[in-house]
Motif scaffolding. Structure first.
Motif, PDB file in Angstrom:
ATOM      1  N   GLU A   1      10.303   0.299   2.705  1.00 38.91           N
ATOM      2  CA  GLU A   1       9.868   0.773   1.385  1.00 38.91           C
ATOM      3  C   GLU A   1       9.038  -0.269   0.631  1.00 38.91           C
ATOM      4  N   ASN A   2       9.020  -1.516   1.100  1.00 38.56           N
ATOM      5  CA  ASN A   2       8.213  -2.551   0.443  1.00 38.56           C
ATOM      6  C   ASN A   2       6.731  -2.328   0.736  1.00 38.56           C
ATOM      7  N   PRO A   3       5.859  -2.526  -0.244  1.00 33.05           N
ATOM      8  CA  PRO A   3       4.432  -2.300  -0.011  1.00 33.05           C
ATOM      9  C   PRO A   3       3.789  -3.399   0.834  1.00 33.05           C
ATOM     10  N   THR A   4       2.665  -3.067   1.409  1.00 32.23           N
ATOM     11  CA  THR A   4       1.833  -4.013   2.164  1.00 32.23           C
ATOM     12  C   THR A   4       0.598  -4.345   1.339  1.00 32.23           C
ATOM     13  N   VAL A   5       0.194  -5.609   1.379  1.00 33.65           N
ATOM     14  CA  VAL A   5      -0.988  -6.067   0.653  1.00 33.65           C
ATOM     15  C   VAL A   5      -2.143  -6.205   1.639  1.00 33.65           C
ATOM     16  N   LEU A   6      -3.217  -5.481   1.380  1.00 28.09           N
ATOM     17  CA  LEU A   6      -4.445  -5.574   2.177  1.00 28.09           C
ATOM     18  C   LEU A   6      -5.303  -6.676   1.570  1.00 28.09           C
TER      19      LEU A   6
ATOM     20  N   LYS B   1       6.128  -7.776  -8.371  1.00 20.36           N
ATOM     21  CA  LYS B   1       7.518  -7.469  -8.684  1.00 20.36           C
ATOM     22  C   LYS B   1       7.644  -6.680 -10.001  1.00 20.36           C
ATOM     23  N   LYS B   2       6.786  -7.003 -10.951  1.00 17.50           N
ATOM     24  CA  LYS B   2       6.856  -6.340 -12.254  1.00 17.50           C
ATOM     25  C   LYS B   2       6.269  -4.934 -12.243  1.00 17.50           C
ATOM     26  N   GLU B   3       5.114  -4.788 -11.565  1.00 16.22           N
ATOM     27  CA  GLU B   3       4.354  -3.545 -11.659  1.00 16.22           C
ATOM     28  C   GLU B   3       4.632  -2.569 -10.518  1.00 16.22           C
ATOM     29  N   LEU B   4       5.112  -3.087  -9.377  1.00 17.51           N
ATOM     30  CA  LEU B   4       5.276  -2.212  -8.222  1.00 17.51           C
ATOM     31  C   LEU B   4       6.658  -2.400  -7.611  1.00 17.51           C
TER      32      LEU B   4
END
Length: 326
Positions: A28-33, A323-326
């Motif tokens: 569920e953690n996002p990936t950064v492109l 962490k704050k926004e996503l």
């Protein structure tokens, strides 16, 4: 980049991309492109990825952009149109079975990160802009002379003076002939840019006269050696196509093609106070126009490569925002 897996992919327009991937700690953690700029490679993101993003549980995809390192190096500027390169990125995400990512970029990579949102907003959870302020897709031809006149009026110098050399037909040959000098110019002190990058013929004169100058402390001897080795092998002909694509108007009239111009997802702009080309106050124009309704605006100390000069603070800024926004 040793902790990331190196991969290659042949995209649908018969070009090969190299990229580096590390999955998130939890699905569920996002990936950064992560998208680098001129004249870097995916390894530009080594510290951000290995010191900050991966330890915080985020996934990472760092791409060797078109024209660089392990990726194809075509010499037709039309192939560098954002509408094509964003499609390439979408195919890389498809290959990793990623529906959505955080789109993050520096320098030209920031422009591509912005356009990835504009063309594929349904695939972007958030937008991180490093140095380069948001520039909405337009419907007018690009005029380099007018751009430099405008920056001279506002800042007192032609911020894009170096574009004349990089966008000229054979300008890349001047860079190829003095690779060490290119490194000196790019990684010199921010104030030195006023005599080189941001002065008429400043870059050309520095290189053709075989000048040298001190560089900032982050620009280590191994970093210089890797740079010289890479461009001795690859040359600057392909990277210069990013400039030619804009000056030759392969990027113009995008407003009619993109899906969204207003950035409706959370966005982060990290500007650097001493950047002479990408002035941090320029983000104010997009804010005034209402194009960034969910913007977090941060200015750190440093110049155009402040993400290296102020690496720890930069990395912490990105992770705190995530962490704050996503």
């Amino acid at each position: 980049m040793d902790s990331l897996t190196k991969k290659t992919l042949d995209v649908s327009r018969n070009l090969t991309y190299t990229y580096y991937h590390h999955p998130p700690a939890q699905p569920e953690n996002p990936t950064v492109l992560c998208i680098h700029g001129f004249p870097d490679e995916a390894a530009e993101w080594a510290d951000l990825a290995t010191t900050h993003l991966i330890p915080a549980g985020y996934g990472v995809i760092a791409v060797d952009c078109l024209g660089y390192a392990g990726t194809s190096k075509p010499l037709d500027p039309a192939l560098y149109a954002f509408e094509h390169m964003t499609k390439d990125l979408s195919e890389i995400l498809d290959n990793e079975k990623l529906e959505k990512v955080i789109s993050l970029g520096h320098d030209w990579g920031c422009a591509l990160a912005q356009r990835f949102y504009n063309y594929y907003p349904e695939r972007v959870l958030g937008l991180v802009m490093v140095n380069v302020s948001y520039n909405a897709p337009g419907d007018q031809p690009f005029n380099l002379g007018a751009t430099n006149e405008m920056t001279t009026k506002f800042f007192g110098y032609p911020a894009f003076a170096y574009w004349y050399l990089l966008s000229s037909q054979d300008g890349y040959k001047t860079l190829d002939a003095n690779i060490s000098g290119v490194f000196d110019v790019l990684h010199g002190t921010p104030d030195s840019w006023l005599q080189t990058v941001c002065a008429p013929d400043g870059l050309k004169n520095f290189l053709t006269e075989n000048k040298s100058q001190a560089t900032e402390s982050y620009a280590t001897a191994p970093m210089r050696e890797a740079f010289i080795s890479r461009f001795s092998r690859d040359g600057f002909a392909a990277p210069s196509c990013w400039y030619k694509a804009t000056v030759n108007n392969h990027q113009s009239f995008e407003a009619a093609k993109v899906k969204k111009s207003v950035v409706e997802v959370p966005s982060l702009f990290v500007g650097f106070a001493s950047d002479k080309v990408c002035r941090p106050e320029a983000i104010g124009m997009a804010v005034m126009k209402g194009l960034l309704p969910k913007l977090t605006n941060v200015t750190l100390e440093g110049g155009h490569w402040g993400l290296h000069a102020n690496a720890d603070k930069f990395g912490k800024t990105v992770v705190e925002w995530l962490k704050k926004e996503l």
